[in-house]
Design an enzyme around this catalytic site. Structure first.
Site, PDB file in Angstrom:
ATOM      1  CE1 TYR A   1      87.194  59.933  44.604  1.00  0.00           C
ATOM      2  CE2 TYR A   1      88.067  61.105  46.493  1.00  0.00           C
ATOM      3  CZ  TYR A   1      88.231  60.584  45.230  1.00  0.00           C
ATOM      4  OH  TYR A   1      89.436  60.693  44.603  1.00  0.00           O
TER       5      TYR A   1
ATOM      6  NE  ARG B   1      99.698  58.633  43.546  1.00  0.00           N
ATOM      7  CZ  ARG B   1      98.854  59.053  44.494  1.00  0.00           C
ATOM      8  NH1 ARG B   1      98.846  58.471  45.675  1.00  0.00           N
ATOM      9  NH2 ARG B   1      98.016  60.043  44.255  1.00  0.00           N
TER      10      ARG B   1
ATOM     11  CE  LYS C   1      89.475  62.980  43.214  1.00  0.00           C
ATOM     12  NZ  LYS C   1      90.055  63.992  44.088  1.00  0.00           N
TER      13      LYS C   1
ATOM     14  CD  GLU D   1      92.104  62.555  41.214  1.00  0.00           C
ATOM     15  OE1 GLU D   1      92.418  62.319  42.404  1.00  0.00           O
ATOM     16  OE2 GLU D   1      91.874  63.697  40.790  1.00  0.00           O
ATOM     17  CG  ASP D   2      94.382  58.520  42.210  1.00  0.00           C
ATOM     18  OD1 ASP D   2      94.924  59.379  42.928  1.00  0.00           O
ATOM     19  OD2 ASP D   2      93.350  57.937  42.535  1.00  0.00           O
TER      20      ASP D   2
ATOM     21  CG  ASP E   1      92.218  66.715  43.125  1.00  0.00           C
ATOM     22  OD1 ASP E   1      92.120  67.898  43.482  1.00  0.00           O
ATOM     23  OD2 ASP E   1      91.669  65.778  43.731  1.00  0.00           O
ATOM     24  CG  ASP E   2      96.416  62.608  42.941  1.00  0.00           C
ATOM     25  OD1 ASP E   2      95.583  62.240  43.778  1.00  0.00           O
ATOM     26  OD2 ASP E   2      96.400  62.232  41.759  1.00  0.00           O
TER      27      ASP E   2
ATOM     28  CG  ASN F   1      92.546  59.369  51.433  1.00  0.00           C
ATOM     29  OD1 ASN F   1      91.980  59.574  52.483  1.00  0.00           O
ATOM     30  ND2 ASN F   1      92.780  60.325  50.550  1.00  0.00           N
TER      31      ASN F   1
END
Length: 592
Positions: A140, A193, A211, A283-284, A306-307, A448
């Site tokens: 990851y 993103r 993930k 996610e993202d 999750d973000d 990140n």
């Protein structure tokens, strides 16, 4: 079956009628016509129903490579297909580690691990579980960011489901193409993103794959229960659109009704195929869709982002541990955020919820402890007319501040939280300023990968004379200062989402509510030992991540039962023991 194939092919010459004694490829007994067929002729890809021989070696779920015993090789027609030696799984693990450690490049290690996952699933997870701190950065963050950027080049075999605009009206059929029908967790992205790297389109598939590997390794979910999905609606990344190796749709991103209808079809198909209790983790997604989709589906599906929520919970857990070190409370701090996007807003909201419960004040009052700076300066009341809805909660009464340094001087925060993806945002001057009025400043540089972190661990400690309680989104190496070694904490979502998923599954939850993330954060903070605190660590060691995930799962499940969201009846007497008993083991099984 063969007569049916003849009927389907019509009256023309049929490969099944050809003499199998001599074939184009020089083979014999060409029963199904693969060798006798011309390039244009259609053949059927036959496969055995019970894995044995070469098929067994090519099935990652059951392949053990040199781990097959001599008896198993006899029973499953493997004699001669493998070298004569037998390796224990532990010896295979040592061989893999020695090979991985020989690679000088992190992306090479990522590719090698993914290839191991494709050929020997149990060995892959044993390596990851037994050496989690060493392997996590390769599976990851930060390596997965580079892997997504180069996904078209390193792509080997398809993994997960690729749902594009071409599948509009057929998504249920696409889900039914997936070989596993008992899916419990889906991680889905549209690739707009990816980490702090922007729009990577279909190449964002590296995120769901990574993930879900962690769901198994850290949270103990069986691999067969996990489904990675990327939804390809195009990309606005010009470099990818001009890249001849790009593997996604070469068109600009769909928006509006075209986008929403595809997502809606996907969410409906997921519930129809897998039921009410399948967990969907967003996610993202870009800000404009992340909040909207979460609000839209959180009342009808078992979903979380999750973000927004996972990041928020892991940060709150770190903050609770940090104030335990300083002997203060969450409500005693003044918070200043660099960045007011989906991650920052989610973190701010869960902090406010905790303050509200801790101090017994209204949520609106609790929010006044939190300030945010976006690209146009401090969020304050004079900007209310131009702010997005989720930012308005933190636009308090205050004079305007044009930028982050000015806000630091005026507000005198005790906690800095960075979600900007801008390297150097927490400059020497800012860190020294905060250290001048705070004995133990809390500095969370969360962006990140490490190349986009607001400051490094060394900078945070150097410019605060070693007094900062620091954590980052991606890992930093230990820092030597004044004869002491400081080990930076990592505010990694992997502390939260595997336990959250396991908790939802063992409770049979049908919805996720914010209170469940509050419980996850508190459970995480409780896992920080006295020894960790004495060393200035605000997160526990990843060495014990499965134990941590089990505690989080038990806390989440308990809250789901308390809120009336659990459907698994009767409730297990000991949720912690039950969570641990449900965890997947990567050890080899014996075959008949």
């Amino acid at each position: 079956m063969e007569s049916q194939l003849k009927d389907m092919r019509g009256d023309g010459p049929n490969v099944l009628d050809k003499d199998p004694g001599a074939t184009i490829a020089g083979g014999v007994h060409d029963t199904y016509g693969e060798d006798a067929a011309t390039v244009e002729r259609i053949v059927t890809p036959w496969a055995r129903t019970v894995a044995s021989g070469v098929e067994l070696l090519r099935d990652p779920r059951y392949n053990k490579g040199l781990g097959f015993t001599l008896a198993e090789r006899d029973h499953h027609y493997l004699r001669g297909l493998l070298p004569p030696v037998h390796f224990s799984q532990e010896l295979q693990e040592e061989r893999i580690l020695e090979d991985l450690r020989s690679y000088p490049d992190q992306l090479q290690k990522y590719v090698a691990l993914m290839e191991l996952q494709e050929r020997n699933e149990r060995l892959f997870y044993k390596v990851l579980i037994d050496h989690v701190e060493e392997m996590l950065p390769f599976v990851y963050t930060p390596t997965v960011g580079e892997a997504c950027q180069k996904y078209g080049l390193i792509y080997r075999r398809p993994r997960g489901l690729y749902i594009s605009l071409n599948e509009k009206g057929k998504i249920l059929d696409v889900l039914r193409n997936w070989p596993e029908h008992n899916v419990h967790v889906i991680v889905v992205t549209d690739g707009e993103r990816i980490l702090g790297l922007g729009d990577l389109g279909i190449q964002g598939m590296g995120i769901p794959v990574g993930k879900l590997a962690l769901y198994t390794a850290l949270g103990g979910l069986r691999p067969s229960l996990c489904l990675p999905v990327v939804i390809d609606v195009g990309t606005n990344n010009k470099d990818l659109l001009n890249d001849r190796f790009y593997i996604g749709l070469k068109r600009e991103r769909a928006t509006g009704e075209e986008y929403d209808s595809l997502i809606d079809e996907f969410m409906s198909a997921v519930k129809q195929e897998y039921g009410e209790r399948v967990l969907v983790q967003f996610e993202d997604f870009a800000n404009q869709n992340a909040f909207r989709l979460l609000a839209k589906y959180s009342t009808t599906h078992l979903v979380f982002n999750d973000d927004i929520q996972g990041t928020a919970a892991v940060v709150l857990g770190g903050l609770i541990a940090a104030v335990n070190i300083t002997g203060t409370k969450i409500s005693d701090q003044t918070y200043l955020f660099a960045g007011a996007g989906e991650a920052g807003s989610g973190i701010a909201e869960i902090i406010a919820m905790h303050i509200s419960k801790e101090s017994n004040v209204e949520l609106e009052e609790a929010r006044k402890k939190i300030w945010m700076v976006d690209s146009k300066g401090l969020l304050e009341s004079s900007r209310l007319g131009s702010l997005q809805e989720y930012k308005k909660r933190y636009a308090h009464e205050h004079e305007s501040c044009p930028d982050f340094p000015a806000a630091v001087k005026q507000l005198k925060p005790t906690v800095l939280i960075g979600t900007t993806s801008k390297k150097g945002m927490f400059s020497k001057e800012i860190l020294e300023e905060v250290a001048s009025f705070t004995e133990r400043p809390i500095v969370l540089a969360l962006s990140n990968p490490t190349s986009k972190s607001e400051c490094t661990a060394e900078e945070a400690l150097k410019y605060t004379q070693g007094r900062a309680l620091f954590a980052s989104g991606s890992p930093f190496s230990p820092v030597e200062m004044n004869g002491k070694t400081f080990t930076p904490g990592q505010a990694n979502n992997a502390y939260i989402f595997p336990g959250m998923g396991l908790g939802c599954i063992i409770a049979g939850a049908i919805r996720v509510q914010d209170e469940m993330f509050l419980e996850a954060a508190r459970a995480l903070a409780h896992q920080v030992s006295k020894e960790d605190s004495e060393r200035g660590l605000i997160y526990p060691s990843f060495t014990h991540i499965r134990k941590i995930s089990a505690h989080i799962a038990a806390a989440v499940a308990a809250k789901a039962y308390e809120l009336g969201l659990a459907t698994r009846i009767p409730r297990p007497t000991d949720l912690l023991s039950y969570a641990q008993s449900c965890m997947y083991s990567p050890s080899y099984r014996k075959y008949r």
